[in-house]
Design a protein around this motif. Sequence first.
Motif, PDB file in Angstrom:
ATOM      1  N   TRP A  28      36.745 -34.654 -13.505  1.00 18.98           N
ATOM      2  CA  TRP A  28      37.283 -33.509 -14.229  1.00 18.98           C
ATOM      3  C   TRP A  28      37.549 -33.862 -15.687  1.00 18.98           C
ATOM      4  O   TRP A  28      37.409 -32.997 -16.568  1.00 18.98           O
ATOM      5  N   LEU A  29      37.919 -35.107 -15.951  1.00 16.08           N
ATOM      6  CA  LEU A  29      38.014 -35.552 -17.345  1.00 16.08           C
ATOM      7  C   LEU A  29      36.654 -35.511 -18.022  1.00 16.08           C
ATOM      8  O   LEU A  29      36.529 -35.107 -19.188  1.00 16.08           O
ATOM      9  N   LEU A  30      35.611 -35.927 -17.283  1.00 11.19           N
ATOM     10  CA  LEU A  30      34.261 -35.876 -17.831  1.00 11.19           C
ATOM     11  C   LEU A  30      33.839 -34.440 -18.112  1.00 11.19           C
ATOM     12  O   LEU A  30      33.240 -34.149 -19.157  1.00 11.19           O
ATOM     13  N   LEU A  31      34.155 -33.530 -17.168  1.00 11.11           N
ATOM     14  CA  LEU A  31      33.803 -32.126 -17.364  1.00 11.11           C
ATOM     15  C   LEU A  31      34.529 -31.549 -18.577  1.00 11.11           C
ATOM     16  O   LEU A  31      33.936 -30.784 -19.357  1.00 11.11           O
ATOM     17  N   ALA A  32      35.806 -31.897 -18.741  1.00 11.49           N
ATOM     18  CA  ALA A  32      36.552 -31.415 -19.904  1.00 11.49           C
ATOM     19  C   ALA A  32      35.967 -31.965 -21.199  1.00 11.49           C
ATOM     20  O   ALA A  32      35.884 -31.252 -22.210  1.00 11.49           O
ATOM     21  N   THR A  33      35.525 -33.235 -21.171  1.00  8.92           N
ATOM     22  CA  THR A  33      34.904 -33.833 -22.346  1.00  8.92           C
ATOM     23  C   THR A  33      33.600 -33.127 -22.693  1.00  8.92           C
ATOM     24  O   THR A  33      33.309 -32.851 -23.872  1.00  8.92           O
ATOM     25  N   VAL A  34      32.775 -32.843 -21.671  1.00  6.31           N
ATOM     26  CA  VAL A  34      31.528 -32.086 -21.892  1.00  6.31           C
ATOM     27  C   VAL A  34      31.841 -30.721 -22.499  1.00  6.31           C
ATOM     28  O   VAL A  34      31.128 -30.240 -23.383  1.00  6.31           O
ATOM     29  N   GLY A  35      32.894 -30.098 -22.029  1.00 11.74           N
ATOM     30  CA  GLY A  35      33.293 -28.806 -22.574  1.00 11.74           C
ATOM     31  C   GLY A  35      33.612 -28.890 -24.055  1.00 11.74           C
ATOM     32  O   GLY A  35      33.233 -28.012 -24.839  1.00 11.74           O
ATOM     33  N   ILE A  36      34.319 -29.957 -24.458  1.00 13.33           N
ATOM     34  CA  ILE A  36      34.646 -30.135 -25.874  1.00 13.33           C
ATOM     35  C   ILE A  36      33.381 -30.306 -26.702  1.00 13.33           C
ATOM     36  O   ILE A  36      33.217 -29.707 -27.777  1.00 13.33           O
ATOM     37  N   LEU A  37      32.454 -31.133 -26.184  1.00 17.25           N
ATOM     38  CA  LEU A  37      31.196 -31.360 -26.905  1.00 17.25           C
ATOM     39  C   LEU A  37      30.382 -30.080 -27.033  1.00 17.25           C
ATOM     40  O   LEU A  37      29.781 -29.795 -28.081  1.00 17.25           O
ATOM     41  N   LEU A  38      30.345 -29.276 -25.974  1.00 20.64           N
ATOM     42  CA  LEU A  38      29.623 -28.009 -26.023  1.00 20.64           C
ATOM     43  C   LEU A  38      30.247 -27.056 -27.035  1.00 20.64           C
ATOM     44  O   LEU A  38      29.532 -26.344 -27.762  1.00 20.64           O
ATOM     45  N   ALA A  41      23.358 -16.652 -31.170  1.00 21.66           N
ATOM     46  CA  ALA A  41      23.582 -16.321 -29.769  1.00 21.66           C
ATOM     47  C   ALA A  41      23.674 -17.574 -28.909  1.00 21.66           C
ATOM     48  O   ALA A  41      24.521 -17.684 -28.008  1.00 21.66           O
ATOM     49  N   ALA A  42      22.777 -18.529 -29.209  1.00 19.24           N
ATOM     50  CA  ALA A  42      22.814 -19.792 -28.465  1.00 19.24           C
ATOM     51  C   ALA A  42      24.112 -20.535 -28.730  1.00 19.24           C
ATOM     52  O   ALA A  42      24.726 -21.123 -27.829  1.00 19.24           O
ATOM     53  N   GLY A  43      24.565 -20.504 -30.010  1.00 18.88           N
ATOM     54  CA  GLY A  43      25.832 -21.152 -30.336  1.00 18.88           C
ATOM     55  C   GLY A  43      27.001 -20.510 -29.620  1.00 18.88           C
ATOM     56  O   GLY A  43      27.878 -21.198 -29.087  1.00 18.88           O
ATOM     57  N   ALA A  44      27.033 -19.172 -29.582  1.00 20.91           N
ATOM     58  CA  ALA A  44      28.104 -18.469 -28.892  1.00 20.91           C
ATOM     59  C   ALA A  44      28.104 -18.773 -27.400  1.00 20.91           C
ATOM     60  O   ALA A  44      29.158 -18.951 -26.781  1.00 20.91           O
ATOM     61  N   LEU A  45      26.870 -18.839 -26.822  1.00 21.22           N
ATOM     62  CA  LEU A  45      26.757 -19.156 -25.396  1.00 21.22           C
ATOM     63  C   LEU A  45      27.293 -20.557 -25.101  1.00 21.22           C
ATOM     64  O   LEU A  45      27.999 -20.777 -24.110  1.00 21.22           O
ATOM     65  N   MET A  46      26.964 -21.507 -26.001  1.00 21.96           N
ATOM     66  CA  MET A  46      27.452 -22.879 -25.807  1.00 21.96           C
ATOM     67  C   MET A  46      28.976 -22.945 -25.955  1.00 21.96           C
ATOM     68  O   MET A  46      29.640 -23.700 -25.245  1.00 21.96           O
ATOM     69  N   ILE A  47      29.540 -22.137 -26.880  1.00 26.07           N
ATOM     70  CA  ILE A  47      30.999 -22.116 -27.046  1.00 26.07           C
ATOM     71  C   ILE A  47      31.663 -21.600 -25.780  1.00 26.07           C
ATOM     72  O   ILE A  47      32.644 -22.172 -25.284  1.00 26.07           O
ATOM     73  N   ILE A  48      31.108 -20.500 -25.238  1.00 24.00           N
ATOM     74  CA  ILE A  48      31.678 -19.916 -24.013  1.00 24.00           C
ATOM     75  C   ILE A  48      31.590 -20.905 -22.856  1.00 24.00           C
ATOM     76  O   ILE A  48      32.549 -21.108 -22.103  1.00 24.00           O
ATOM     77  N   CYS A  95      34.094 -25.054 -19.277  1.00 22.54           N
ATOM     78  CA  CYS A  95      34.151 -26.429 -18.759  1.00 22.54           C
ATOM     79  C   CYS A  95      35.467 -27.100 -19.121  1.00 22.54           C
ATOM     80  O   CYS A  95      36.060 -27.813 -18.310  1.00 22.54           O
ATOM     81  N   LEU A  96      35.941 -26.865 -20.366  1.00 21.36           N
ATOM     82  CA  LEU A  96      37.187 -27.483 -20.816  1.00 21.36           C
ATOM     83  C   LEU A  96      38.378 -26.972 -20.010  1.00 21.36           C
ATOM     84  O   LEU A  96      39.203 -27.757 -19.522  1.00 21.36           O
ATOM     85  N   VAL A  97      38.468 -25.650 -19.849  1.00 21.26           N
ATOM     86  CA  VAL A  97      39.592 -25.058 -19.118  1.00 21.26           C
ATOM     87  C   VAL A  97      39.552 -25.453 -17.647  1.00 21.26           C
ATOM     88  O   VAL A  97      40.567 -25.860 -17.070  1.00 21.26           O
ATOM     89  N   TYR A  98      38.371 -25.371 -17.047  1.00 19.43           N
ATOM     90  CA  TYR A  98      38.261 -25.685 -15.618  1.00 19.43           C
ATOM     91  C   TYR A  98      38.552 -27.160 -15.356  1.00 19.43           C
ATOM     92  O   TYR A  98      39.270 -27.515 -14.414  1.00 19.43           O
ATOM     93  N   GLY A  99      37.996 -28.035 -16.203  1.00 15.94           N
ATOM     94  CA  GLY A  99      38.231 -29.470 -16.030  1.00 15.94           C
ATOM     95  C   GLY A  99      39.684 -29.837 -16.224  1.00 15.94           C
ATOM     96  O   GLY A  99      40.259 -30.607 -15.446  1.00 15.94           O
ATOM     97  N   THR A 100      40.324 -29.273 -17.265  1.00 15.96           N
ATOM     98  CA  THR A 100      41.744 -29.552 -17.515  1.00 15.96           C
ATOM     99  C   THR A 100      42.610 -29.041 -16.365  1.00 15.96           C
ATOM    100  O   THR A 100      43.561 -29.707 -15.935  1.00 15.96           O
ATOM    101  N   ARG A 101      42.276 -27.854 -15.864  1.00 13.21           N
ATOM    102  CA  ARG A 101      43.031 -27.275 -14.751  1.00 13.21           C
ATOM    103  C   ARG A 101      42.948 -28.162 -13.505  1.00 13.21           C
ATOM    104  O   ARG A 101      43.951 -28.390 -12.820  1.00 13.21           O
ATOM    105  N   LYS A 102      41.767 -28.686 -13.227  1.00 10.63           N
ATOM    106  CA  LYS A 102      41.598 -29.547 -12.063  1.00 10.63           C
ATOM    107  C   LYS A 102      42.319 -30.885 -12.243  1.00 10.63           C
ATOM    108  O   LYS A 102      42.859 -31.437 -11.286  1.00 10.63           O
TER     109      LYS A 102
END
Length: 452
Positions: A16-26, A65-72, A77-84
């Motif tokens: 979940w830390l890895l998922l949150a990190t991926v979320g930050i990078l995205l 659009a691609a940038g917005a999709l990556m932000i979303i 990923c960040l919220v879900y990973g942090t929550r877990k």
Amino acid sequence: MGWIGWLCPGVNIKRWLLLATVGILLCVAGLVMFFNFQVMGRLEELLFKLTYLTTGRYSNGVIKAAGALMIILGIFCLVYGTRKVVRSVVSSLLPDSSGSLMEKIFVQRKLTHGPSITVVGGGTGLSTMLRGMKYITNNCTAVVTSGDDGGSSGRLRKELGIIPPGDLRNCMIALADQEPLMERLMQYRFQGDTPLAGHCFGNLFIAAMAEAEGGMEAGLQATSQILKVRGRVVPSTLADIQLQAEMTDGTIVTGESKIPEVRKHIYRLKMLPEDAPAANDAVEAILESDVLIFGPGSLYTSVIPNLVVPGIRKAVLESKAIKIYICNVMTQPGETDGYGAYEHVRALIDHVGAQFLDYVIVNDEKISSAQLLPYKEKGAKPVSADVRKLGNLGINVVPAHLISKKDLVRHDPVKLSRVLISLIYRLRLFGKGVQFFDYFFVRLGLKQMNGK
């Protein structure tokens, strides 16, 4: 192990830390693309070519659009990973927890930063009130009388030479954050004809801890840690004392358990030896507290015995805390026959030597005849509120409905806690904002007492 311990197998956090990190990078990559920062040249060039092949012209719309999709996707990923991660940590520390995590955090923070309250008394009345006090603050100290000489406590006092543990035990159980099984164990009383008959397991446990830790103070601290007590429980004195009552007819009665038996009116209570030193922890708690509460409990054998200790009496007079007395709801045969709230307060003032109280909480709820029936044979009667008489002493009177709906006529811990929390926070901490605080704290904190 330090921080590297978080990477050990079985912790259930790494993924979940890895998922949150991926979320930050995205999120970072998406922001770069959305605002067309020139740091992702090859990717942008590829997107431009795809845009030209599909639409026949160059446009930044696809990149945005691609940038917005990556932000979303990154935010998800960040919220879900942090929550877990949070749930994994909380489930490990509090495996049996239920309900809203937000409520638990809110209540715990309010308890930790709650006012410093010292309660002076003893007996059943004090432990009843403390059951509600632990939902107001974690910074609570119970200063308990050590004059008991009857029952299991009296036997241990004579045989082991320790201060009586009974009232101390009841107060620790009332403030403890323990499972019901532990409470039943600490309150279990041995039966039969053995030498243990009549002894309470909790008293024996405290006596054993005192011997194992090298003293009663250390033993009480160790017992409090085992029971996870929210606050502290300390004796008013560690000396071997006896209570002595001078009656209105001049007779002298010695011994806490014998005073109510003579069924005479008490003129003054004394302590033998009269110069017994106060416990340092008790004096410190009284001087440093924001609020001092006296009672409820037997007036002459639970509350006043603390005040006849010279060090305690001096500390009470010197304390800058708000001083509140919670008056009993019923008279006690052999101690307070014919007393109203005014007579209770006058006895306190006479033994302290000065008018020291700021507030008196009295019951003004009518007690049903069915509840009073068991008390008629004993001669106990409801204590009158005496609001006008107390006002003439310069004391603020707080009348309230405080009676428990159970068979015994006692203070209801929830009702009493609601009155105390409203009064304390209105006076000391929140001023005009007390109603806002009362609403949330009572709902989130005291509902634990109701079992909801």
